[in-house]
Design a protein around this motif. Structure first.
Motif, mmCIF file in Angstrom:
data_model
loop_
_atom_site.group_PDB
_atom_site.id
_atom_site.type_symbol
_atom_site.label_atom_id
_atom_site.label_comp_id
_atom_site.label_asym_id
_atom_site.label_seq_id
_atom_site.Cartn_x
_atom_site.Cartn_y
_atom_site.Cartn_z
ATOM 1 N N ILE A 96 0.485 -1.347 -0.175
ATOM 2 C CA ILE A 96 -0.146 0.092 0.586
ATOM 3 C C ILE A 96 0.923 1.221 -0.159
ATOM 4 O O ILE A 96 1.724 1.298 0.686
ATOM 5 N N SER A 97 0.883 1.977 -0.708
ATOM 6 C CA SER A 97 1.266 3.644 -0.759
ATOM 7 C C SER A 97 0.064 4.354 -0.788
ATOM 8 O O SER A 97 -1.458 4.703 -0.940
ATOM 9 N N PRO A 98 0.808 6.012 -0.691
ATOM 10 C CA PRO A 98 -0.594 7.091 -0.303
ATOM 11 C C PRO A 98 -1.522 7.308 -1.663
ATOM 12 O O PRO A 98 -2.169 7.886 -2.034
ATOM 13 N N ALA A 99 -0.237 6.801 -2.655
ATOM 14 C CA ALA A 99 -0.961 6.778 -4.471
ATOM 15 C C ALA A 99 -2.249 6.026 -4.920
ATOM 16 O O ALA A 99 -3.330 6.122 -5.316
ATOM 17 N N VAL A 101 -4.010 4.802 -1.698
ATOM 18 C CA VAL A 101 -4.873 4.663 -1.862
ATOM 19 C C VAL A 101 -5.857 6.396 -2.248
ATOM 20 O O VAL A 101 -7.351 6.473 -2.415
ATOM 21 N N ASP A 102 -4.129 7.131 -2.952
ATOM 22 C CA ASP A 102 -5.763 8.349 -3.415
ATOM 23 C C ASP A 102 -6.175 7.621 -4.762
ATOM 24 O O ASP A 102 -7.985 8.068 -4.813
ATOM 25 N N TYR A 103 -6.522 7.101 -5.439
ATOM 26 C CA TYR A 103 -6.597 6.245 -6.674
ATOM 27 C C TYR A 103 -8.311 5.601 -6.528
ATOM 28 O O TYR A 103 -9.102 6.040 -7.154
ATOM 29 N N VAL A 104 -8.081 4.724 -4.862
ATOM 30 C CA VAL A 104 -9.263 4.478 -5.085
ATOM 31 C C VAL A 104 -10.331 5.370 -4.082
ATOM 32 O O VAL A 104 -11.592 5.960 -4.495
ATOM 33 N N LEU A 105 -9.946 6.349 -2.753
ATOM 34 C CA LEU A 105 -10.877 7.081 -2.664
ATOM 35 C C LEU A 105 -11.058 8.450 -3.261
ATOM 36 O O LEU A 105 -11.875 8.448 -3.296
ATOM 37 N N GLY A 106 -9.753 9.148 -3.626
ATOM 38 C CA GLY A 106 -10.404 10.579 -4.460
ATOM 39 C C GLY A 106 -10.154 10.413 -6.030
ATOM 40 O O GLY A 106 -11.378 11.473 -6.619
ATOM 41 N N ARG A 107 -10.251 9.342 -7.148
ATOM 42 C CA ARG A 107 -10.398 9.170 -7.378
ATOM 43 C C ARG A 107 -11.517 8.207 -8.443
ATOM 44 O O ARG A 107 -11.963 8.076 -9.457
ATOM 45 N N GLY A 175 4.343 10.960 -0.769
ATOM 46 C CA GLY A 175 5.061 10.202 -1.395
ATOM 47 C C GLY A 175 4.829 8.942 -1.592
ATOM 48 O O GLY A 175 3.581 8.366 -1.407
ATOM 49 N N SER A 176 5.835 8.295 -2.037
ATOM 50 C CA SER A 176 5.439 6.726 -2.148
ATOM 51 C C SER A 176 5.947 5.729 -1.496
ATOM 52 O O SER A 176 6.380 4.815 -1.078
ATOM 53 N N GLN A 177 5.780 6.597 0.078
ATOM 54 C CA GLN A 177 6.736 5.470 1.112
ATOM 55 C C GLN A 177 5.269 3.734 1.720
ATOM 56 O O GLN A 177 3.829 4.334 1.448
ATOM 57 N N PRO A 178 5.712 3.078 0.752
ATOM 58 C CA PRO A 178 4.785 1.971 1.043
ATOM 59 C C PRO A 178 4.699 1.009 3.090
ATOM 60 O O PRO A 178 5.646 1.657 3.546
ATOM 61 N N LEU A 179 3.761 1.102 3.036
ATOM 62 C CA LEU A 179 2.955 0.103 3.649
ATOM 63 C C LEU A 179 3.259 -1.363 3.679
ATOM 64 O O LEU A 179 2.743 -1.672 3.104
ATOM 65 N N ILE A 180 4.010 -1.704 4.966
ATOM 66 C CA ILE A 180 3.911 -3.592 4.236
ATOM 67 C C ILE A 180 3.989 -3.968 5.732
ATOM 68 O O ILE A 180 4.676 -3.282 6.932
ATOM 69 N N GLY A 181 3.974 -5.732 6.072
ATOM 70 C CA GLY A 181 4.300 -5.897 7.172
ATOM 71 C C GLY A 181 3.131 -6.313 7.719
ATOM 72 O O GLY A 181 1.835 -5.315 7.984
ATOM 73 N N LEU A 182 3.231 -7.078 8.917
ATOM 74 C CA LEU A 182 2.159 -7.844 9.799
ATOM 75 C C LEU A 182 1.159 -6.470 11.036
ATOM 76 O O LEU A 182 0.923 -6.752 11.442
#
Length: 267
Positions: A96-99, A101-107, A175-182
């Protein structure tokens, strides 16, 4: 058989009573407890080690299997030279990245490739160490929560907390900081764990704020690590996941839905 000697072993001893000749003395000897309670002991032994809830086992196995493949590829044990980049490719394809979430919620883009990331990112870790700690916490907290909650409720807390944490992270991070991990969905299980403790403390008349000691300790520890080593905004996802896990537990805990309806009717 007399009631006293029922269920005990009887030993015959020959004695000399004098003129009456020999006669048999019957002395009751208690059988060893392990034999007397053989059936009960065997039944207890089967429950000495409680099995992990299947949903927790399945989630952990997925995370461990993915990490083993990525670590083996990174070490050059499988896949050839191109396997070194498997972890990076997995992050690009499943994180997951901010981009996103932006595509899903914003667009309003609901493409499957984007939506799948909200449930796949926990199973991709940045390193073997991160995956190891995440899996250990998943097993510990999942076992505790899974022994109280229905398997579907436990799975709902894990998946729902992960999704909510990802949304919160995407809305705050840049930015492009990813979210990963349990860790985000595990924090959701910490929320459920806290709710269980909160309920038990309340039922026994103790201070319910004590139930929040674990999350307070973890957040303080994370703050220290962030100051010393630097860190991104993953704590936002974890705190949001904790809040979601606690809130969802109010509904999915045993009897929680009926209790909630009862409180609403009273109002």
């Amino acid at each position: 058989m007399p009631e006293k000697t029922r269920g005990v072993k009887v030993v015959s001893v020959m004695g000399d009573p004098g003129a009456g000749g020999l006669r048999e003395l019957r002395i009751p000897m208690p059988e060893p407890a392990r034999l007397r309670n053989k059936g009960t002991a065997m039944s207890d032994d089967r429950h000495v080690i409680n099995a992990l809830p299947p949903v927790v086992t399945a989630l952990c196995l997925i995370a461990v299997a993915v990490e083993l493949v990525l670590s083996a590829g990174q070490a050059g044990l499988v896949g050839g030279p191109t396997a070194i980049g498997w972890r990076l490719s997995a992050i690009q394809d499943y994180a997951i990245s901010p981009a996103v979430v932006d595509y899903v919620l914003g667009r309003g883009d609901l493409a499957p490739d984007l939506l799948k990331r909200f449930v796949t990112y926990p199973f991709v870790s940045a390193s073997f160490t991160q995956a190891l700690f995440g899996a250990a916490l998943l097993l510990a907290l999942g076992k505790f929560v899974g022994e109280v909650f229905h398997p579907l409720a436990t799975g709902a807390v894990f998946v729902g907390s992960g999704i909510f944490g990802a949304l919160a992270f995407g809305l705050v991070a840049q930015g492009s900081q990813p979210l990963i991990g349990l860790f985000p969905p595990v924090y959701g299980l910490i929320g459920a764990f806290t709710y269980i403790l909160w309920g038990r403390l309340g039922a026994s008349g103790q201070n319910q704020l004590a139930a929040f000691r674990l999350i307070g300790f973890l957040l303080a520890l994370q703050l220290v690590f962030g100051v010393l080593f630097g860190g991104g905004l993953t704590w936002v996802a974890e705190l949001a996941a904790f809040s979601f896990g606690f809130a969802l537990s109010i509904v999915v805990a045993p009897g929680g839905w009926r209790a909630l309806l009862g409180r609403l009717r009273q109002r």
